[in-house]
Scaffold this motif. Structure first.
Motif, PDB file in Angstrom:
ATOM      1  N   SER A   1      -7.310  -9.135 -23.344  1.00 54.28           N
ATOM      2  CA  SER A   1      -8.119  -9.328 -22.146  1.00 54.28           C
ATOM      3  C   SER A   1      -7.309 -10.064 -21.083  1.00 54.28           C
ATOM      4  CB  SER A   1      -9.399 -10.090 -22.509  1.00 54.28           C
ATOM      5  OG  SER A   1      -9.096 -11.249 -23.264  1.00 54.28           O
ATOM      6  N   SER A   2      -7.977 -10.468 -20.013  1.00 52.27           N
ATOM      7  CA  SER A   2      -7.274 -11.085 -18.882  1.00 52.27           C
ATOM      8  C   SER A   2      -8.069 -12.287 -18.387  1.00 52.27           C
ATOM      9  CB  SER A   2      -7.085 -10.067 -17.756  1.00 52.27           C
ATOM     10  OG  SER A   2      -8.303  -9.421 -17.415  1.00 52.27           O
ATOM     11  N   GLY A   3      -7.464 -13.118 -17.526  1.00 48.75           N
ATOM     12  CA  GLY A   3      -8.167 -14.312 -17.087  1.00 48.75           C
ATOM     13  C   GLY A   3      -7.526 -14.968 -15.884  1.00 48.75           C
ATOM     14  N   GLN A   4      -8.241 -15.954 -15.333  1.00 47.65           N
ATOM     15  CA  GLN A   4      -7.767 -16.690 -14.165  1.00 47.65           C
ATOM     16  C   GLN A   4      -8.703 -17.861 -13.910  1.00 47.65           C
ATOM     17  OE1 GLN A   4      -4.719 -16.173 -10.953  1.00 47.65           O
ATOM     18  NE2 GLN A   4      -4.972 -15.717 -13.111  1.00 47.65           N
TER      19      GLN A   4
ATOM     20  N   SER B   1       3.249 -11.855 -22.626  1.00 48.14           N
ATOM     21  CA  SER B   1       4.530 -12.050 -21.938  1.00 48.14           C
ATOM     22  C   SER B   1       4.405 -12.116 -20.415  1.00 48.14           C
ATOM     23  CB  SER B   1       5.526 -10.934 -22.312  1.00 48.14           C
ATOM     24  OG  SER B   1       5.618 -10.797 -23.706  1.00 48.14           O
ATOM     25  N   PHE B   2       3.223 -12.416 -19.914  1.00 44.49           N
ATOM     26  CA  PHE B   2       3.057 -12.576 -18.468  1.00 44.49           C
ATOM     27  C   PHE B   2       2.016 -13.652 -18.204  1.00 44.49           C
ATOM     28  CE2 PHE B   2       1.158 -11.205 -14.321  1.00 44.49           C
ATOM     29  CZ  PHE B   2       2.261 -11.524 -13.538  1.00 44.49           C
ATOM     30  N   SER B   3       2.349 -14.571 -17.308  1.00 42.47           N
ATOM     31  CA  SER B   3       1.432 -15.649 -16.938  1.00 42.47           C
ATOM     32  C   SER B   3       0.703 -15.238 -15.665  1.00 42.47           C
ATOM     33  CB  SER B   3       2.202 -16.958 -16.728  1.00 42.47           C
ATOM     34  OG  SER B   3       2.687 -17.447 -17.952  1.00 42.47           O
ATOM     35  N   GLN B   4      -0.541 -14.806 -15.834  1.00 41.31           N
ATOM     36  CA  GLN B   4      -1.321 -14.273 -14.727  1.00 41.31           C
ATOM     37  C   GLN B   4      -1.654 -15.385 -13.731  1.00 41.31           C
ATOM     38  OE1 GLN B   4      -4.634 -11.923 -16.210  1.00 41.31           O
ATOM     39  NE2 GLN B   4      -3.347 -10.887 -17.724  1.00 41.31           N
ATOM     40  N   GLY B   5      -1.263 -15.179 -12.466  1.00 43.13           N
ATOM     41  CA  GLY B   5      -1.558 -16.139 -11.409  1.00 43.13           C
ATOM     42  C   GLY B   5      -0.572 -17.272 -11.283  1.00 43.13           C
ATOM     43  N   GLN B   6       0.508 -17.275 -12.071  1.00 41.05           N
ATOM     44  CA  GLN B   6       1.454 -18.395 -12.068  1.00 41.05           C
ATOM     45  C   GLN B   6       2.066 -18.611 -10.683  1.00 41.05           C
ATOM     46  OE1 GLN B   6       4.742 -19.889 -15.143  1.00 41.05           O
ATOM     47  NE2 GLN B   6       5.196 -17.840 -14.390  1.00 41.05           N
ATOM     48  N   ARG B   7       2.202 -19.913 -10.312  1.00 37.09           N
ATOM     49  CA  ARG B   7       2.640 -20.240  -8.952  1.00 37.09           C
ATOM     50  C   ARG B   7       3.191 -21.663  -8.893  1.00 37.09           C
ATOM     51  NH1 ARG B   7       0.980 -16.829  -5.556  1.00 37.09           N
ATOM     52  NH2 ARG B   7       1.192 -17.014  -3.297  1.00 37.09           N
ATOM     53  N   LEU B   8       4.289 -21.841  -8.136  1.00 36.94           N
ATOM     54  CA  LEU B   8       4.811 -23.173  -7.840  1.00 36.94           C
ATOM     55  C   LEU B   8       5.071 -23.239  -6.346  1.00 36.94           C
ATOM     56  CD1 LEU B   8       5.828 -25.894  -9.151  1.00 36.94           C
ATOM     57  CD2 LEU B   8       8.123 -24.957  -8.837  1.00 36.94           C
TER      58      LEU B   8
ATOM     59  N   ARG C   1     -12.275  -2.920 -18.997  1.00 39.81           N
ATOM     60  CA  ARG C   1     -10.842  -3.239 -18.813  1.00 39.81           C
ATOM     61  C   ARG C   1     -10.249  -3.826 -20.094  1.00 39.81           C
ATOM     62  NH1 ARG C   1      -9.585  -2.176 -13.589  1.00 39.81           N
ATOM     63  NH2 ARG C   1     -11.423  -2.033 -12.263  1.00 39.81           N
ATOM     64  N   TRP C   2      -9.157  -3.203 -20.496  1.00 36.73           N
ATOM     65  CA  TRP C   2      -8.395  -3.587 -21.684  1.00 36.73           C
ATOM     66  C   TRP C   2      -6.924  -3.550 -21.275  1.00 36.73           C
ATOM     67  CZ3 TRP C   2      -7.713  -0.096 -26.604  1.00 36.73           C
ATOM     68  CH2 TRP C   2      -7.394  -0.890 -27.717  1.00 36.73           C
ATOM     69  N   TYR C   3      -6.219  -4.654 -21.359  1.00 37.50           N
ATOM     70  CA  TYR C   3      -4.835  -4.805 -20.874  1.00 37.50           C
ATOM     71  C   TYR C   3      -4.780  -4.832 -19.336  1.00 37.50           C
ATOM     72  CZ  TYR C   3      -3.541  -3.224 -25.624  1.00 37.50           C
ATOM     73  OH  TYR C   3      -3.407  -3.073 -26.988  1.00 37.50           O
ATOM     74  N   ALA C   4      -5.675  -5.563 -18.705  1.00 40.14           N
ATOM     75  CA  ALA C   4      -5.681  -5.700 -17.245  1.00 40.14           C
ATOM     76  C   ALA C   4      -5.003  -7.004 -16.833  1.00 40.14           C
ATOM     77  CB  ALA C   4      -7.114  -5.654 -16.721  1.00 40.14           C
ATOM     78  N   THR C   5      -4.859  -7.199 -15.518  1.00 37.35           N
ATOM     79  CA  THR C   5      -4.254  -8.416 -14.965  1.00 37.35           C
ATOM     80  C   THR C   5      -5.152  -8.971 -13.878  1.00 37.35           C
ATOM     81  OG1 THR C   5      -2.011  -7.613 -15.403  1.00 37.35           O
ATOM     82  CG2 THR C   5      -2.237  -9.374 -13.783  1.00 37.35           C
ATOM     83  N   ASN C   6      -5.348 -10.292 -13.881  1.00 33.69           N
ATOM     84  CA  ASN C   6      -6.157 -10.979 -12.878  1.00 33.69           C
ATOM     85  C   ASN C   6      -5.258 -11.814 -11.961  1.00 33.69           C
ATOM     86  OD1 ASN C   6      -8.119  -9.961 -14.541  1.00 33.69           O
ATOM     87  ND2 ASN C   6      -9.204 -11.885 -14.851  1.00 33.69           N
TER      88      ASN C   6
ATOM     89  N   ILE D   1      -8.961  -7.891 -10.124  1.00 35.02           N
ATOM     90  CA  ILE D   1      -8.711  -7.477 -11.509  1.00 35.02           C
ATOM     91  C   ILE D   1      -8.091  -6.094 -11.437  1.00 35.02           C
ATOM     92  CG2 ILE D   1      -9.728  -7.194 -13.793  1.00 35.02           C
ATOM     93  CD1 ILE D   1     -12.184  -8.804 -12.541  1.00 35.02           C
ATOM     94  N   VAL D   2      -6.870  -5.975 -11.941  1.00 37.38           N
ATOM     95  CA  VAL D   2      -6.054  -4.787 -11.706  1.00 37.38           C
ATOM     96  C   VAL D   2      -5.830  -4.028 -13.005  1.00 37.38           C
ATOM     97  CG1 VAL D   2      -3.850  -3.918 -10.824  1.00 37.38           C
ATOM     98  CG2 VAL D   2      -4.879  -5.960  -9.799  1.00 37.38           C
ATOM     99  N   GLY D   3      -6.235  -2.767 -13.017  1.00 38.30           N
ATOM    100  CA  GLY D   3      -5.848  -1.840 -14.063  1.00 38.30           C
ATOM    101  C   GLY D   3      -6.508  -2.071 -15.403  1.00 38.30           C
ATOM    102  N   GLY D   4      -5.798  -1.662 -16.428  1.00 38.77           N
ATOM    103  CA  GLY D   4      -6.299  -1.652 -17.788  1.00 38.77           C
ATOM    104  C   GLY D   4      -6.028  -0.291 -18.395  1.00 38.77           C
ATOM    105  N   ARG D   5      -6.148  -0.199 -19.686  1.00 40.97           N
ATOM    106  CA  ARG D   5      -5.839   1.058 -20.371  1.00 40.97           C
ATOM    107  C   ARG D   5      -6.836   2.145 -19.967  1.00 40.97           C
ATOM    108  NH1 ARG D   5      -4.225   1.593 -26.765  1.00 40.97           N
ATOM    109  NH2 ARG D   5      -3.789   3.829 -26.756  1.00 40.97           N
ATOM    110  N   GLY D   6      -6.330   3.184 -19.327  1.00 41.55           N
ATOM    111  CA  GLY D   6      -7.184   4.272 -18.865  1.00 41.55           C
ATOM    112  C   GLY D   6      -8.041   3.917 -17.674  1.00 41.55           C
ATOM    113  N   THR D   7      -7.764   2.784 -17.032  1.00 42.65           N
ATOM    114  CA  THR D   7      -8.579   2.306 -15.905  1.00 42.65           C
ATOM    115  C   THR D   7      -7.674   2.125 -14.697  1.00 42.65           C
ATOM    116  OG1 THR D   7      -9.983   1.135 -17.505  1.00 42.65           O
ATOM    117  CG2 THR D   7     -10.285   0.600 -15.179  1.00 42.65           C
ATOM    118  N   ASN D   8      -7.557   3.153 -13.899  1.00 38.39           N
ATOM    119  CA  ASN D   8      -6.646   3.121 -12.752  1.00 38.39           C
ATOM    120  C   ASN D   8      -7.406   2.739 -11.485  1.00 38.39           C
ATOM    121  OD1 ASN D   8      -4.407   3.980 -14.362  1.00 38.39           O
ATOM    122  ND2 ASN D   8      -5.266   6.046 -14.312  1.00 38.39           N
TER     123      ASN D   8
END
Length: 542
Positions: free
Chosen positions: A117-120, A481-488, A166-171, A181-188
């Motif tokens: 899943s995804s989060g923010q 392997s990806f930090s959703q929303g990461q920012r400095l 959404r499965w394997y999406a990015t927030n 909320i972007v994408g997901g498996r089979g969700t374009n």
């Protein structure tokens, strides 16, 4: 002296050479920067998703349809799911909250499946969590964090759900505090929280880049200081306007093969600073195309990295190589603006039991160095962290390492077992020989407004030479392997003014809008000669 036979001399020479070589290697490793610490020998769950809260606690989250974990829920708080093929009456925890001060763990109750899943975090500090598999496919959940001795828990929203499952999406949080909320498996498609009136919006770019092993899942999404989004999937990227839902521009193709799930690269946007007009994105590692289809565990990962000025009128990828080929590495923005690349493997691909040769050596990426000198190898760990492992920056400057479950269920007796241990990696800036230049934040506002100057008071044992930085790092949602929303964000600061008794006053100017730093809670670090303080949490508001 009696002469030994030549064969015996050769064996002795070879044996002694091996001993010398081993001692040399051990000595060399001992001289590498960074240290490791085991925090928890058994957390009870293996964390697939991890996020740090403003109360200095950490939320760790697995999936529900995984059978028994190694930690029980509170008595009377079992989950009943007649459709669960493995545990219809489930009294095991699949999420926990971890107190960084005491290393204590409290089980949390998650009701629907959060697999991949995804989060923010929202502006008020609430962790919003979306999607998953099966009964979690369209769910929106919230965790409103509390003090470590509190009783906060997951809440599943009943009045709203995702427009598309959404499965394997990015927030990614946006300048106004809403979340795309972007994408997901089979969700374009893309959609927003709070939901917009038009619901999900088609995003054919994701379909265009999909190949026959997908490679468009968990797209890399970075909010640019213009308010546009840099969205990367497979080997291509676009600039996307979330206000008009239009693609603004296409970027050049990144050489080196696919980079997204299941090909297992990683990405980070470097720190924003100066006038905040420039944003640089780095994408590293991955598996060669075909490794996932062939279910190859020994295909070597590649070590190439692409770096692009996403805001340039004529952007081009600048290529360089890591010291190691790596898949499933996590890229963590440190308070200094350097990037820690940690976890992962040197062969295989993402997926259950599809990787081998763990990459135990972290690497420090130093963006200000010239090409060829940017990577520094650090002290290796001893615990393989493969599929479903995470890495998160902590307020004290350490990096929390959790998870790794390359199996469908929990499997403890295996070459690469389900990993229940939680560790912390301390970068070199936390070494004891730098303690006397490590600043301590004495005073800082709890709330900061866009564009309004404020003061920070910091103390340092030795006299300060140079300008101390004040840098804001948010708390991303780390998974796959990806930090959703990461920012400095490095604030504009005045030279440090002595304030007596080793204290210094630093004048700080935050960015003027949420495109540079979206509203919400940030870890505020004072950095002196590359050494960060323990952060204090501040809320950035309009």
């Amino acid at each position: 002296m009696a002469c030994l036979p030549f064969q015996r001399l050769l064996v002795l020479f070879t044996f002694n050479s091996i001993i010398v070589l081993q001692r040399t290697i051990i000595y060399a490793i001992a001289q590498l920067p960074g240290t490791w610490q085991l925090l928890v020998p058994n957390a009870g769950i293996s964390s697939m998703h991890t996020a740090v809260t403003r109360f200095n606690t950490v939320v760790l989250l697995d999936r529900t349809n995984i059978g028994p974990s190694r930690r029980m829920l509170r008595k009377g708080h079992c989950r009943n799911d007649p459709s669960d093929a493995f545990l219809k009456h489930d009294c095991y925890a699949h999420s926990i909250v971890f107190d960084l001060q005491t290393n204590q763990i409290r089980p949390l109750m998650i009701l629907t499946d959060t697999w991949c899943s995804s989060g923010q975090f929202l502006p008020d500090g609430t962790l919003m969590q979306t999607g998953g598999d099966l009964d979690g496919f369209r769910k929106i959940r919230k965790f409103e964090p509390c003090e470590p001795n509190g009783s906060c828990d997951w809440v599943e929203l009943q009045d709203v759900e995702l427009g598309n499952g959404r499965w394997y999406a990015t927030n990614q949080i946006l300048p106004d505090g809403s979340v795309i909320i972007v994408g997901g498996r089979g969700t374009n498609t893309v959609e927003y929280y709070p939901p917009r009136t038009n619901g999900p919006v088609p995003f054919p770019f994701l379909a265009d880049v999909e190949d026959n092993q997908m490679d468009n899942l968990y797209p890399y999404v970075h909010l640019l200081p213009s308010g546009h989004l840099f969205i990367f999937a497979n080997n291509k990227a676009v600039m996307y306007d979330p206000q008009t839902n239009q693609i603004v521009r296409d970027y050049p193709i990144l050489d080196g093969g696919p980079r997204n799930y299941p090909s297992a690269g990683s990405s980070a946007m470097l720190s924003l600073e100066g006038d905040y007009s420039t944003a640089v994105v780095v994408i590293c590692g991955g598996a060669p195309y075909g490794a996932f289809i062939e279910r190859s565990t020994n295909t070597p990962a590649h070590g190439s990295c692409g770096r692009i000025v996403a805001t340039s009128p004529n952007p081009e990828w600048e290529m360089e190589d890591m010291p190691y080929g790596r898949i499933m590495g996590d890229m963590v923005m440190l308070p200094t603006g350097e990037v820690l690349i940690i976890n992962g493997a040197q062969a295989g691909t993402q997926g259950f039991e599809l990787a081998s040769n763990p990459c135990l050596f972290p690497v420090l990426y130093r963006p200000d160095q010239p090409v060829g000198l940017r990577f520094m190898t650090l002290t290796p760990g001893t615990i393989p962290r493969l599929y479903h492992s995470t890495a998160n920056l902590l307020p004290d400057g350490r990096v929390l390492i959790a998870g790794s479950n390359p199996h469908y269920f929990y499997k403890i007796n295996a070459e690469f077992p389900t990993e229940l241990r939680i560790e912390a990696f301390s970068p070199e800036y936390l070494s004891s020989d730098r303690a006397n230049i490590r600043p301590v934040i004495e005073e800082i506002p709890e709330t900061v407004r866009y564009g309004e100057v404020f003061n920070v008071i910091a103390s340092v044992a030795l006299p300060v030479v140079g300008i101390m930085e004040v840098n804001l790092g948010n708390a991303p949602f780390a998974t796959h392997s990806f930090s959703q929303g990461q920012r400095l964000v490095k604030l504009t600061v005045t030279p440090s003014v002595p304030n007596g008794d080793g204290r210094y006053r630093i004048g700080c100017t935050p960015p003027r809008n949420g495109a540079v730093a979206p509203p919400g809670y940030y870890m505020a670090f004072v950095v002196n000669n590359g050494v960060p303080s323990v952060a204090r949490w501040v809320q950035l508001v309009s």
